[in-house]
Write a protein that holds these residues in place. Structure first.
Motif, short mmCIF file in Angstrom:
data_model
loop_
_atom_site.label_atom_id
_atom_site.label_comp_id
_atom_site.label_asym_id
_atom_site.label_seq_id
_atom_site.Cartn_x
_atom_site.Cartn_y
_atom_site.Cartn_z
N ASP A 20 0.70 -1.25 -0.09
CA ASP A 20 -0.01 0.03 -0.20
C ASP A 20 1.01 1.29 0.12
O ASP A 20 2.04 1.23 0.48
CB ASP A 20 -0.88 0.06 1.21
N ASP A 21 0.12 2.30 -0.35
CA ASP A 21 0.65 3.81 -0.42
C ASP A 21 1.47 4.28 -1.20
O ASP A 21 1.89 5.45 -1.22
CB ASP A 21 1.24 4.16 1.18
N HIS A 75 -5.99 3.04 -4.00
CA HIS A 75 -6.29 3.07 -2.46
C HIS A 75 -6.63 4.39 -2.13
O HIS A 75 -6.55 4.96 -1.07
CB HIS A 75 -4.47 2.98 -1.98
N HIS A 79 -6.45 8.88 1.03
CA HIS A 79 -6.30 8.05 2.21
C HIS A 79 -7.24 8.57 3.15
O HIS A 79 -6.65 8.53 4.42
CB HIS A 79 -4.81 8.02 2.52
N HIS A 189 3.46 -2.65 3.94
CA HIS A 189 3.53 -1.35 3.42
C HIS A 189 5.34 -1.32 3.27
O HIS A 189 5.92 -1.79 4.10
CB HIS A 189 3.36 -0.13 4.24
ZN ZN Z 1 -2.58 2.88 3.14
#
Ligand code: ZN
Length: 274
Positions: A20-21, A75, A79, A189
């Motif tokens: 993610d991210d 995503h 956020h 992550h």
């Molecule tokens: Zn995230």
């Protein structure tokens, strides 16, 4: 007897990752996945990823991920906790993320990892409207089963706790192929690997990937979306009343077990079994 328990190329097991991210450490992580012939899904927030200098840049998305067979997924744009927003704002978070990521990746984006892992029933409606077919949560279940409802796709484990599930996955793949099979799904992550106190840092994670790679003949390495699409195709196989005629109406080759042996049913093909 026919059983619907095979993945691509007749494998009983599949392996997938979800990160993610869109952080800068994804550059190092994707090299590991490439080295060990694994496929992953990278979930990106288009606002932070594509418009700042701290994450992955838009022009990196194709050469770094897409051209190596990895998936880019939503995503959300910023956020947020989606479940705290109006449904129209949830929709915007998803649809605008899709649009930006599609422009950068040149692929049709259909997956989502929920920011903070949270969602509500309205999120599902927003996903349907935005043509997003699955949602990954942050709730690990420790096993290898797939969900009935892919909008609540709980992974096997976060990478920090993955050593035990990886050991049992390798045991199943090598010692007990008669077991039901399933999917090892690891998420996290990439920036977490930088933490010197993390249970699984860069070196440990590479060791884990190398241990899985030794058994690569036993599993299908796939992105989240490839697994979703395969499972949907498998569900669409039409069977005659006596179960001897099987027709695959989809554009994806699928495999089933016929008396415990893998049997391929090609896209748009009919197969007759004894
Ligand atoms: Zn995230």
């Amino acid at each position: 007897m026919i059983r619907f328990d095979r993945y691509k190329d007749g494998k009983r097991y599949a392996l997938t990752f979800s990160y993610d991210d869109g952080c800068k450490q994804d550059r190092r992580l994707v090299e590991l996945f490439n080295k060990y012939e694994m496929k992953a899904t990278f979930n990106m927030n288009s606002r932070t990823v594509l418009t700042t200098t701290t994450g992955i840049r838009a022009e990196e998305i194709r050469p770094l991920f897409v051209e190596h067979g990895h998936e880019i997924a939503c995503h959300s744009v910023t956020h947020p906790h989606l479940e705290r927003m109006l449904i129209k704002d949830q929709y915007d978070e998803l649809m605008c993320d899709r649009e930006a990521l599609e422009k950068a990746s040149g692929t049709i984006i259909r997956g989502l990892a929920y920011p903070f892992g949270t969602y509500s029933a309205e999120t599902f409606t927003a996903m349907d409207t935005a043509s997003i077919v699955y949602g990954r949560t942050a709730t690990s279940h420790g096993g290898f089963t797939l969900p009935d409802d892919f909008k609540v796709w709980n992974p096997t484990t976060h990478h920090n706790e993955c050593e035990r599930p990886v050991r049992s996955f390798i045991y199943n793949v090598t010692k007990a192929p008669w077991r039901a099979g399933g999917v090892l799904y690891i998420w996290g992550h990439a920036y977490e690997f930088d933490n010197p106190n993390a249970p699984v840092g860069w070196e440990k994670f590479e060791e884990i990937l190398a241990s899985l790679y030794e058994h690569r003949d036993g599993y299908w390495a796939a992105t989240n979306l490839e697994i979703y699409d395969y499972v949907q195709a498998l569900k669409k196989i039409r069977r005659s009343a006596d179960g001897k005629m099987l027709y695959n109406p989809t554009d994806i080759d699928v495999w089933v077990s016929n008396d415990d042996e893998p049997l391929k049913i090609g896209a748009c093909q009919t197969v007759i079994v004894d």
